[in-house]
Motif scaffolding. Structure first.
Motif, mmCIF file in Angstrom:
data_model
loop_
_atom_site.group_PDB
_atom_site.id
_atom_site.type_symbol
_atom_site.label_atom_id
_atom_site.label_comp_id
_atom_site.label_asym_id
_atom_site.label_seq_id
_atom_site.Cartn_x
_atom_site.Cartn_y
_atom_site.Cartn_z
ATOM 1 N N LYS A 1 0.536 3.873 -3.006
ATOM 2 C CA LYS A 1 0.096 5.235 -2.689
ATOM 3 C C LYS A 1 1.103 6.258 -3.232
ATOM 4 O O LYS A 1 0.718 7.286 -3.805
ATOM 5 N N GLN B 1 0.831 -1.204 0.000
ATOM 6 C CA GLN B 1 0.000 0.000 0.000
ATOM 7 C C GLN B 1 0.870 1.261 0.000
ATOM 8 O O GLN B 1 0.593 2.214 -0.722
ATOM 9 N N GLN C 1 -6.591 -2.883 0.021
ATOM 10 C CA GLN C 1 -5.895 -1.636 0.388
ATOM 11 C C GLN C 1 -6.386 -0.497 -0.506
ATOM 12 O O GLN C 1 -6.698 -0.718 -1.685
#
Ligand code: PEP
Length: 248
Positions: free
Chosen positions: A187, A183, A224
């Motif tokens: 991101k 994640q 996620q």
């Protein structure tokens, strides 16, 4: 809301005959309206795979292509050859291509541009080595890969791209990244896309995780916030792939 995309990378496995058998076996197991499902098969099996997948939800993708239209490139496959038979997806810059076939960020960029020119969706791979992770340069490294891969790619095209974050140390090793590790990088990739384009593009682009995904790890990884599915190697050749696609 981004639609998840789950792709199998068959690598150099299955003859055309075996491809048909495996697609027939997996077809009922991967039925799913909610996710996009792509099987990236060896080039020699693409035509057989397209035929076998007809009428199902399975899309067929290539694992590589050249960035030129045609010419003296013995053994290579041109983008127009793929689209001519109905291939809409192509994996670009897989770490195995980078490691064994000298692909670079520059050739990845050329291939990405060509894929879009031909209306194909590139699945653009990026990811760090174990040394890079241990030295704390993962995010810098992946940002650089993404920035070069997207050079001269227009915003409208970028929205349609799929990025596969694949830590090299997790590919084929059975060592899956934790959902937090995956994640964090996905991101950061979305942030990078926002910097290059804008928040709308960042919200639309789909980012997969890849690296030893199994039926047991898929649900946590794919839930996620910034992970929109997976690129799956080994487990995509088994009935387990049905459980990965239907992870919810
Ligand atoms: C891959 O080939 O992209 C991959 C992630 O392989 P595996 O799932 O076997 O680690």
């Amino acid at each position: 809301m981004r639609k998840k995309i789950i792709a199998g990378n068959w690598k150099m496995n299955k003859t055309p005959t075996e491809t048909v058998t495996l697609i027939e076996e997996l077809k009922p197991l991967v039925q799913n309206e909610k996710e996009d499902v792509v099987f990236c098969v060896p080039a020699i099996s693409l035509a057989a795979a397209l035929e076998a997948a007809k009428g199902s939800n399975i899309e067929i993708g290539a694992q590589n292509m050249h960035f030129e239209e045609n010419g003296a490139y013995t053994g290579e496959i041109a983008p127009g050859m793929l689209t001519d038979i109905g291939v809409n997806y192509v994996i670009i810059g897989h770490s195995e291509r980078r490691e064994y076939f000298a692909e670079t960020d520059r050739t990845v960029n050329k291939k990405v541009l060509k894929a879009f020119e031909h209306g194909m969706t590139p699945i653009i791979c990026c990811g760090e080595s174990l040394v890079q992770r241990e030295q704390g340069v993962t995010i810098d490294w992946v940002r650089q890969q993404i920035k070069i891969a997207f050079l001269n790619v227009k915003k409208e095209q970028a929205k349609e791209a799929v990025i596969a974050y694949e830590p090299i140390w997790a590919i084929g090793t059975g060592k899956v990244a934790t959902s937090a590790q995956a994640q964090e990088v996905c991101k950061a990739i979305r942030e990078c896309i926002k910097e290059i384009y804008d928040s709308g593009t960042a919200k639309e682009i789909r980012i997969q995780y890849g690296g030893s995904v199994t039926a047991d790890s898929a649900a946590e990884l794919f839930s996620q916030d910034d992970i929109d599915g997976g690129l799956v190697g080994g487990a995509s050749l088994k009935p387990d792939f049905g459980r990965i696609v239907n992870y919810r």
